[in-house]
Design an enzyme around this catalytic site. Structure first.
Site, PDB file in Angstrom:
ATOM      1  N   SER A   1     -14.576  58.322  88.048  1.00 47.35           N
ATOM      2  CA  SER A   1     -13.596  57.255  88.124  1.00 47.35           C
ATOM      3  C   SER A   1     -14.295  55.911  87.913  1.00 47.35           C
ATOM      4  CB  SER A   1     -12.844  57.319  89.459  1.00 47.35           C
ATOM      5  OG  SER A   1     -11.716  56.486  89.453  1.00 47.35           O
TER       6      SER A   1
ATOM      7  N   GLU B   1     -11.707  60.652  79.987  1.00 46.44           N
ATOM      8  CA  GLU B   1     -10.552  61.120  80.763  1.00 46.44           C
ATOM      9  C   GLU B   1      -9.898  59.900  81.399  1.00 46.44           C
ATOM     10  OE1 GLU B   1     -10.232  60.872  84.261  1.00 46.44           O
ATOM     11  OE2 GLU B   1     -12.218  59.952  84.528  1.00 46.44           O
TER      12      GLU B   1
ATOM     13  N   HIS C   1      -9.071  63.211  87.049  1.00 43.07           N
ATOM     14  CA  HIS C   1      -8.375  62.957  88.309  1.00 43.07           C
ATOM     15  C   HIS C   1      -7.429  64.117  88.579  1.00 43.07           C
ATOM     16  CE1 HIS C   1      -9.961  59.097  87.075  1.00 43.07           C
ATOM     17  NE2 HIS C   1      -9.746  58.637  88.296  1.00 43.07           N
TER      18      HIS C   1
END
Length: 407
Positions: free
Chosen positions: A185, A292, A362
Protein backbone atom coordinates in the site's frame (compact mmCIF):
# COMPACT_ATOMS: atom_id res chain seq x y z
CA UNK A 1 3.15 -25.17 6.20
CA UNK A 2 4.20 -26.84 9.46
CA UNK A 3 6.90 -25.18 11.53
CA UNK A 4 9.04 -26.67 14.27
CA UNK A 5 8.18 -25.26 17.70
CA UNK A 6 11.50 -24.24 19.21
CA UNK A 7 10.32 -24.11 22.83
CA UNK A 8 6.89 -23.84 24.39
CA UNK A 9 6.53 -20.96 26.82
CA UNK A 10 4.05 -20.33 29.59
CA UNK A 11 2.22 -17.01 29.65
CA UNK A 12 4.62 -15.24 32.03
CA UNK A 13 7.74 -16.44 30.19
CA UNK A 14 6.23 -15.43 26.88
CA UNK A 15 5.46 -11.88 28.02
CA UNK A 16 8.97 -11.55 29.44
CA UNK A 17 10.48 -12.46 26.07
CA UNK A 18 8.08 -10.14 24.25
CA UNK A 19 8.98 -7.06 26.24
CA UNK A 20 5.71 -5.30 25.38
CA UNK A 21 3.48 -3.20 27.58
CA UNK A 22 0.70 -3.59 30.08
CA UNK A 23 -1.99 -3.88 27.43
CA UNK A 24 -0.36 -7.02 26.10
CA UNK A 25 -0.23 -8.42 29.61
CA UNK A 26 -3.95 -7.82 29.86
CA UNK A 27 -4.49 -9.70 26.64
CA UNK A 28 -2.45 -12.63 27.86
CA UNK A 29 -3.93 -12.76 31.34
CA UNK A 30 -7.51 -12.74 30.08
CA UNK A 31 -8.89 -14.86 27.33
CA UNK A 32 -8.19 -13.16 24.01
CA UNK A 33 -11.87 -12.87 23.04
CA UNK A 34 -12.67 -11.06 26.30
CA UNK A 35 -9.70 -8.72 26.06
CA UNK A 36 -10.54 -7.81 22.47
CA UNK A 37 -14.22 -7.34 23.20
CA UNK A 38 -13.44 -5.17 26.24
CA UNK A 39 -11.59 -2.71 24.03
CA UNK A 40 -14.48 -2.58 21.61
CA UNK A 41 -12.69 -4.01 18.59
CA UNK A 42 -15.72 -6.09 17.72
CA UNK A 43 -18.01 -3.07 17.68
CA UNK A 44 -15.99 0.13 17.35
CA UNK A 45 -14.06 -0.76 14.18
CA UNK A 46 -16.94 0.14 11.88
CA UNK A 47 -16.69 0.53 8.13
CA UNK A 48 -16.54 4.30 8.51
CA UNK A 49 -13.29 3.91 10.46
CA UNK A 50 -11.54 1.85 7.81
CA UNK A 51 -8.87 3.29 5.55
CA UNK A 52 -7.91 2.37 2.03
CA UNK A 53 -5.29 -0.15 3.09
CA UNK A 54 -7.84 -2.44 4.80
CA UNK A 55 -11.29 -1.81 3.30
CA UNK A 56 -11.60 -4.70 0.80
CA UNK A 57 -10.45 -7.30 3.30
CA UNK A 58 -13.02 -6.02 5.75
CA UNK A 59 -15.76 -6.57 3.18
CA UNK A 60 -14.72 -10.08 2.19
CA UNK A 61 -17.07 -12.15 4.34
CA UNK A 62 -15.34 -14.81 6.40
CA UNK A 63 -12.02 -12.92 6.31
CA UNK A 64 -13.53 -9.77 7.86
CA UNK A 65 -12.42 -7.78 10.89
CA UNK A 66 -15.58 -8.88 12.65
CA UNK A 67 -15.15 -12.64 12.46
CA UNK A 68 -14.73 -15.04 15.35
CA UNK A 69 -11.47 -14.80 17.30
CA UNK A 70 -9.11 -17.64 16.43
CA UNK A 71 -8.29 -20.29 19.01
CA UNK A 72 -5.21 -19.98 21.23
CA UNK A 73 -2.11 -21.83 20.02
CA UNK A 74 1.31 -22.65 21.47
CA UNK A 75 3.95 -19.95 21.10
CA UNK A 76 7.70 -20.12 20.56
CA UNK A 77 10.42 -17.97 22.04
CA UNK A 78 10.83 -14.95 19.73
CA UNK A 79 14.37 -14.87 18.32
CA UNK A 80 14.17 -13.03 14.97
CA UNK A 81 15.48 -9.48 15.46
CA UNK A 82 12.64 -7.28 14.26
CA UNK A 83 12.07 -3.54 14.18
CA UNK A 84 8.84 -1.82 13.28
CA UNK A 85 8.63 1.18 10.99
CA UNK A 86 5.51 3.34 10.98
CA UNK A 87 5.76 5.44 7.83
CA UNK A 88 2.13 6.30 7.26
CA UNK A 89 -1.20 6.26 9.13
CA UNK A 90 -1.45 5.82 12.87
CA UNK A 91 -2.79 2.52 14.18
CA UNK A 92 -5.47 4.13 16.31
CA UNK A 93 -6.67 1.19 18.45
CA UNK A 94 -4.18 0.41 21.20
CA UNK A 95 -5.59 -3.03 22.01
CA UNK A 96 -5.40 -3.95 18.34
CA UNK A 97 -1.74 -2.88 18.28
CA UNK A 98 -1.00 -4.91 21.40
CA UNK A 99 -2.81 -7.95 20.05
CA UNK A 100 -0.75 -7.72 16.85
CA UNK A 101 2.47 -7.42 18.87
CA UNK A 102 1.57 -10.49 20.89
CA UNK A 103 0.83 -12.49 17.75
CA UNK A 104 4.07 -11.67 15.93
CA UNK A 105 6.03 -12.48 19.09
CA UNK A 106 4.16 -15.78 19.35
CA UNK A 107 5.24 -16.48 15.77
CA UNK A 108 8.93 -15.86 16.60
CA UNK A 109 9.52 -12.14 15.90
CA UNK A 110 11.43 -10.32 18.65
CA UNK A 111 10.17 -6.76 18.22
CA UNK A 112 12.74 -4.31 19.58
CA UNK A 113 10.71 -1.08 19.38
CA UNK A 114 7.06 -1.87 20.20
CA UNK A 115 6.59 1.60 21.71
CA UNK A 116 6.32 3.25 18.29
CA UNK A 117 2.79 1.91 17.79
CA UNK A 118 1.54 4.51 20.30
CA UNK A 119 2.95 7.53 18.42
CA UNK A 120 0.57 9.96 16.74
CA UNK A 121 0.78 13.33 15.06
CA UNK A 122 -2.34 14.45 13.18
CA UNK A 123 -3.31 11.44 11.06
CA UNK A 124 0.21 10.05 11.03
CA UNK A 125 2.09 7.55 13.22
CA UNK A 126 4.27 10.35 14.59
CA UNK A 127 5.88 13.46 13.20
CA UNK A 128 7.80 13.26 9.94
CA UNK A 129 11.09 13.22 11.88
CA UNK A 130 9.90 10.45 14.17
CA UNK A 131 8.67 8.30 11.31
CA UNK A 132 11.79 8.87 9.22
CA UNK A 133 13.96 7.98 12.22
CA UNK A 134 12.59 4.42 12.17
CA UNK A 135 14.77 3.93 9.09
CA UNK A 136 17.32 6.75 9.26
CA UNK A 137 18.64 5.61 12.63
CA UNK A 138 19.69 2.38 10.94
CA UNK A 139 21.37 4.31 8.12
CA UNK A 140 23.40 6.40 10.58
CA UNK A 141 24.46 3.37 12.60
CA UNK A 142 22.65 4.53 15.73
CA UNK A 143 20.70 1.28 15.56
CA UNK A 144 21.94 -1.99 14.08
CA UNK A 145 20.09 -3.32 11.06
CA UNK A 146 17.64 -6.01 12.20
CA UNK A 147 16.75 -9.15 10.27
CA UNK A 148 13.21 -7.91 9.65
CA UNK A 149 11.75 -4.42 9.21
CA UNK A 150 7.99 -4.82 9.57
CA UNK A 151 5.65 -2.04 8.44
CA UNK A 152 2.87 -1.08 10.87
CA UNK A 153 0.23 -0.02 8.35
CA UNK A 154 -0.38 1.90 5.13
CA UNK A 155 -2.73 4.78 4.39
CA UNK A 156 -0.79 7.97 3.56
CA UNK A 157 2.37 9.76 4.63
CA UNK A 158 5.38 7.75 3.45
CA UNK A 159 6.17 10.14 0.59
CA UNK A 160 6.79 12.93 3.11
CA UNK A 161 9.75 10.97 4.49
CA UNK A 162 11.65 10.22 1.28
CA UNK A 163 14.10 13.19 1.39
CA UNK A 164 14.84 12.50 5.07
CA UNK A 165 16.45 9.06 4.71
CA UNK A 166 19.91 8.12 3.43
CA UNK A 167 18.64 5.32 1.20
CA UNK A 168 22.02 4.43 -0.28
CA UNK A 169 23.57 3.76 3.13
CA UNK A 170 20.42 2.09 4.42
CA UNK A 171 20.36 -0.23 1.42
CA UNK A 172 24.03 -1.14 1.87
CA UNK A 173 23.59 -1.97 5.55
CA UNK A 174 20.47 -4.00 4.81
CA UNK A 175 22.33 -5.97 2.15
CA UNK A 176 25.17 -6.71 4.58
CA UNK A 177 22.74 -8.02 7.19
CA UNK A 178 20.27 -9.62 4.79
CA UNK A 179 17.47 -7.44 6.18
CA UNK A 180 13.96 -7.91 4.85
CA UNK A 181 11.66 -4.85 4.77
CA UNK A 182 8.01 -5.78 4.35
CA UNK A 183 4.80 -3.88 3.65
CA UNK A 184 2.54 -2.71 0.84
CA UNK A 185 0.00 0.00 0.00
CA UNK A 186 1.52 3.38 0.99
CA UNK A 187 4.74 1.58 1.98
CA UNK A 188 5.29 1.27 -1.80
CA UNK A 189 6.97 4.70 -1.57
CA UNK A 190 9.51 3.32 0.91
CA UNK A 191 10.10 0.22 -1.20
CA UNK A 192 10.59 2.21 -4.40
CA UNK A 193 13.04 4.62 -2.77
CA UNK A 194 14.98 1.74 -1.22
CA UNK A 195 15.34 0.08 -4.61
CA UNK A 196 15.96 3.26 -6.63
CA UNK A 197 18.64 4.74 -4.37
CA UNK A 198 19.74 1.82 -2.19
CA UNK A 199 19.59 -1.02 -4.73
CA UNK A 200 17.88 -3.16 -2.08
CA UNK A 201 14.97 -5.56 -2.40
CA UNK A 202 11.95 -5.71 -0.11
CA UNK A 203 8.90 -7.90 0.44
CA UNK A 204 5.35 -7.10 -0.65
CA UNK A 205 3.40 -8.50 2.27
CA UNK A 206 0.98 -7.88 5.16
CA UNK A 207 1.64 -5.44 7.99
CA UNK A 208 1.36 -5.39 11.77
CA UNK A 209 -1.81 -3.39 12.43
CA UNK A 210 -3.47 -3.97 9.09
CA UNK A 211 -3.38 -7.79 9.22
CA UNK A 212 -2.03 -9.22 12.47
CA UNK A 213 -4.16 -6.94 14.66
CA UNK A 214 -7.45 -8.07 13.15
CA UNK A 215 -9.91 -9.98 15.25
CA UNK A 216 -9.45 -12.81 12.76
CA UNK A 217 -6.26 -12.56 10.69
CA UNK A 218 -6.43 -14.08 7.22
CA UNK A 219 -4.69 -17.43 7.65
CA UNK A 220 -3.81 -17.83 3.97
CA UNK A 221 -2.18 -14.40 3.88
CA UNK A 222 -0.24 -15.31 7.04
CA UNK A 223 0.88 -18.64 5.60
CA UNK A 224 1.95 -17.03 2.33
CA UNK A 225 3.81 -14.33 4.26
CA UNK A 226 5.88 -16.94 6.11
CA UNK A 227 6.40 -18.89 2.87
CA UNK A 228 7.88 -15.78 1.21
CA UNK A 229 10.04 -15.05 4.26
CA UNK A 230 11.53 -18.54 4.37
CA UNK A 231 11.58 -19.94 0.81
CA UNK A 232 14.61 -18.82 -1.27
CA UNK A 233 12.98 -20.19 -4.43
CA UNK A 234 9.43 -18.87 -4.11
CA UNK A 235 6.97 -19.71 -6.90
CA UNK A 236 3.44 -18.38 -7.42
CA UNK A 237 0.91 -19.90 -9.82
CA UNK A 238 -1.75 -17.73 -11.49
CA UNK A 239 -4.60 -19.51 -13.27
CA UNK A 240 -6.79 -16.62 -14.41
CA UNK A 241 -7.16 -12.83 -14.50
CA UNK A 242 -10.16 -12.72 -12.15
CA UNK A 243 -8.57 -10.37 -9.60
CA UNK A 244 -7.66 -7.81 -12.25
CA UNK A 245 -10.71 -8.30 -14.48
CA UNK A 246 -12.75 -11.42 -15.35
CA UNK A 247 -12.96 -10.07 -18.90
CA UNK A 248 -9.22 -10.47 -19.49
CA UNK A 249 -7.05 -13.46 -20.31
CA UNK A 250 -4.33 -14.16 -17.74
CA UNK A 251 -1.72 -13.54 -20.44
CA UNK A 252 -2.22 -10.74 -22.97
CA UNK A 253 0.70 -10.99 -25.39
CA UNK A 254 1.52 -11.40 -29.06
CA UNK A 255 3.56 -14.47 -28.10
CA UNK A 256 1.85 -15.98 -25.05
CA UNK A 257 4.35 -18.83 -24.73
CA UNK A 258 7.49 -16.73 -24.27
CA UNK A 259 9.13 -16.66 -20.82
CA UNK A 260 10.40 -13.39 -19.34
CA UNK A 261 13.14 -12.78 -16.77
CA UNK A 262 13.93 -9.45 -15.14
CA UNK A 263 13.86 -7.41 -11.93
CA UNK A 264 10.30 -7.06 -10.66
CA UNK A 265 9.45 -3.70 -9.11
CA UNK A 266 6.49 -1.44 -8.38
CA UNK A 267 3.56 -1.83 -5.99
CA UNK A 268 0.51 0.33 -5.44
CA UNK A 269 -0.37 2.19 -8.65
CA UNK A 270 -1.45 5.42 -6.92
CA UNK A 271 1.86 5.63 -5.08
CA UNK A 272 4.04 4.61 -8.03
CA UNK A 273 2.40 7.20 -10.29
CA UNK A 274 2.84 9.88 -7.60
CA UNK A 275 6.62 9.26 -7.73
CA UNK A 276 6.77 9.89 -11.49
CA UNK A 277 9.60 12.29 -12.33
CA UNK A 278 11.25 11.95 -8.92
CA UNK A 279 14.56 10.37 -8.01
CA UNK A 280 12.69 7.83 -5.89
CA UNK A 281 11.08 5.99 -8.77
CA UNK A 282 13.25 3.00 -9.81
CA UNK A 283 14.72 3.06 -13.30
CA UNK A 284 15.18 -0.61 -14.08
CA UNK A 285 16.38 -1.65 -17.53
CA UNK A 286 14.63 -4.80 -18.68
CA UNK A 287 12.38 -4.75 -15.63
CA UNK A 288 8.97 -6.24 -14.90
CA UNK A 289 6.48 -3.69 -13.52
CA UNK A 290 3.98 -4.86 -10.90
CA UNK A 291 0.90 -2.73 -10.14
CA UNK A 292 -2.25 -3.04 -8.01
CA UNK A 293 -4.79 -0.67 -6.46
CA UNK A 294 -8.09 -0.40 -4.63
CA UNK A 295 -11.15 1.83 -4.75
CA UNK A 296 -10.07 3.74 -7.86
CA UNK A 297 -12.54 4.42 -10.65
CA UNK A 298 -11.61 3.06 -14.05
CA UNK A 299 -10.76 6.42 -15.58
CA UNK A 300 -8.44 7.19 -12.66
CA UNK A 301 -6.65 3.87 -13.15
CA UNK A 302 -6.14 4.72 -16.81
CA UNK A 303 -5.03 8.27 -16.04
CA UNK A 304 -2.33 7.00 -13.67
CA UNK A 305 -1.19 4.41 -16.21
CA UNK A 306 -1.03 7.11 -18.89
CA UNK A 307 1.02 9.26 -16.51
CA UNK A 308 3.56 6.44 -16.29
CA UNK A 309 3.40 5.82 -20.04
CA UNK A 310 3.84 9.48 -21.02
CA UNK A 311 6.77 9.79 -18.60
CA UNK A 312 8.49 6.89 -20.37
CA UNK A 313 8.32 4.55 -17.37
CA UNK A 314 7.29 1.57 -19.48
CA UNK A 315 10.18 2.03 -21.93
CA UNK A 316 12.86 -0.66 -21.66
CA UNK A 317 10.52 -2.82 -19.57
CA UNK A 318 9.84 -6.43 -20.53
CA UNK A 319 6.39 -6.95 -19.08
CA UNK A 320 3.65 -5.61 -16.81
CA UNK A 321 2.04 -7.70 -14.07
CA UNK A 322 -1.28 -6.60 -12.63
CA UNK A 323 -2.47 -7.69 -9.21
CA UNK A 324 -5.92 -6.98 -7.79
CA UNK A 325 -7.90 -3.91 -8.79
CA UNK A 326 -10.52 -4.29 -6.09
CA UNK A 327 -13.48 -1.95 -5.73
CA UNK A 328 -13.05 -0.31 -9.14
CA UNK A 329 -16.81 -0.11 -9.76
CA UNK A 330 -18.59 0.87 -12.96
CA UNK A 331 -18.11 3.99 -15.04
CA UNK A 332 -21.16 6.25 -14.73
CA UNK A 333 -20.89 7.34 -18.36
CA UNK A 334 -20.49 3.94 -19.98
CA UNK A 335 -20.36 0.57 -18.23
CA UNK A 336 -18.33 -0.85 -21.10
CA UNK A 337 -15.43 1.37 -20.02
CA UNK A 338 -13.94 -1.00 -17.48
CA UNK A 339 -10.58 -2.26 -16.22
CA UNK A 340 -10.33 -4.76 -19.07
CA UNK A 341 -10.70 -1.90 -21.57
CA UNK A 342 -7.96 0.04 -19.80
CA UNK A 343 -5.56 -2.92 -19.76
CA UNK A 344 -6.12 -3.66 -23.42
CA UNK A 345 -5.45 -0.01 -24.25
CA UNK A 346 -2.19 -0.15 -22.30
CA UNK A 347 -1.17 -3.30 -24.15
CA UNK A 348 -1.85 -1.53 -27.43
CA UNK A 349 0.18 1.52 -26.34
CA UNK A 350 3.22 -0.29 -24.96
CA UNK A 351 3.27 -3.53 -26.93
CA UNK A 352 4.38 -5.23 -23.72
CA UNK A 353 3.04 -8.60 -22.57
CA UNK A 354 0.62 -8.08 -19.69
CA UNK A 355 0.05 -10.71 -17.01
CA UNK A 356 -3.09 -10.22 -14.95
CA UNK A 357 -4.62 -11.78 -11.85
CA UNK A 358 -1.55 -11.91 -9.60
CA UNK A 359 -2.87 -12.68 -6.10
CA UNK A 360 -1.68 -9.56 -4.34
CA UNK A 361 -3.17 -6.22 -3.39
CA UNK A 362 -5.84 -4.96 -1.05
CA UNK A 363 -7.46 -8.37 -0.83
CA UNK A 364 -7.69 -11.38 1.44
CA UNK A 365 -5.64 -14.51 0.76
CA UNK A 366 -2.75 -12.64 -0.81
CA UNK A 367 0.55 -14.20 -1.80
CA UNK A 368 3.53 -12.22 -0.48
CA UNK A 369 6.51 -11.90 -2.83
CA UNK A 370 9.85 -10.07 -3.13
CA UNK A 371 10.21 -6.79 -5.03
CA UNK A 372 13.48 -5.55 -6.50
CA UNK A 373 14.74 -9.04 -7.23
CA UNK A 374 14.91 -11.50 -10.12
CA UNK A 375 11.60 -12.81 -11.38
CA UNK A 376 10.98 -15.31 -14.17
CA UNK A 377 7.50 -15.46 -15.68
CA UNK A 378 6.66 -18.68 -17.49
CA UNK A 379 3.27 -19.10 -19.23
CA UNK A 380 1.75 -22.57 -18.93
CA UNK A 381 -0.32 -24.67 -21.32
CA UNK A 382 -3.65 -23.87 -19.66
CA UNK A 383 -3.62 -20.10 -20.21
CA UNK A 384 -2.10 -19.16 -16.86
CA UNK A 385 1.47 -18.49 -15.79
CA UNK A 386 4.01 -19.05 -13.02
CA UNK A 387 6.27 -16.49 -11.31
CA UNK A 388 9.60 -17.72 -9.93
CA UNK A 389 11.65 -15.50 -7.65
CA UNK A 390 15.33 -15.67 -6.71
CA UNK A 391 18.21 -13.66 -5.20
CA UNK A 392 16.57 -12.22 -2.09
CA UNK A 393 17.20 -12.58 1.67
CA UNK A 394 15.23 -15.11 3.73
CA UNK A 395 14.77 -16.28 7.32
CA UNK A 396 15.44 -19.77 8.67
CA UNK A 397 12.10 -21.58 8.63
CA UNK A 398 12.59 -23.25 12.02
CA UNK A 399 12.65 -19.80 13.70
CA UNK A 400 9.07 -19.06 12.67
CA UNK A 401 5.80 -20.51 13.93
CA UNK A 402 3.10 -19.43 11.47
CA UNK A 403 0.16 -20.39 13.70
CA UNK A 404 1.24 -17.66 16.13
CA UNK A 405 0.15 -15.03 13.62
CA UNK A 406 -3.50 -15.86 14.20
CA UNK A 407 -3.26 -16.90 17.87
Amino acid sequence: MTKKIVSKLNRRQFLHHMGVGVSASLLASQSMPNAVANDGLLTVDSLSALTKDELPTALSGSESLFGQVAQRVECIKPTIETRLFASSNVGSRDARNQLALQRVACAGLQVQNPEIVSRQYLRFAGTDSQRASDLQNIATGAISAPKLLLGVRGGYGASRLLPMVDWATLGRLMQERGTILTGFSDVTAIQCALLAKGNMSSLAGPMLYSEFGKTTPDRISCQQFVEALTNPKLTIEVDNAELTSPKLPAVLATNDSRSTTGTIWGGNLSVVSALTGSEYLPRIDGGIVFLEDVGEQTYRIERMLYELYLAGVFKNQQAIVFGAFSGAGEDSYDKRYDVATVVRQLHKLTGLPIYSGMRFGHIAQKASFPLGTTCEIQPNNSGGYQLRFSDYPTIEASALHVEGLWA
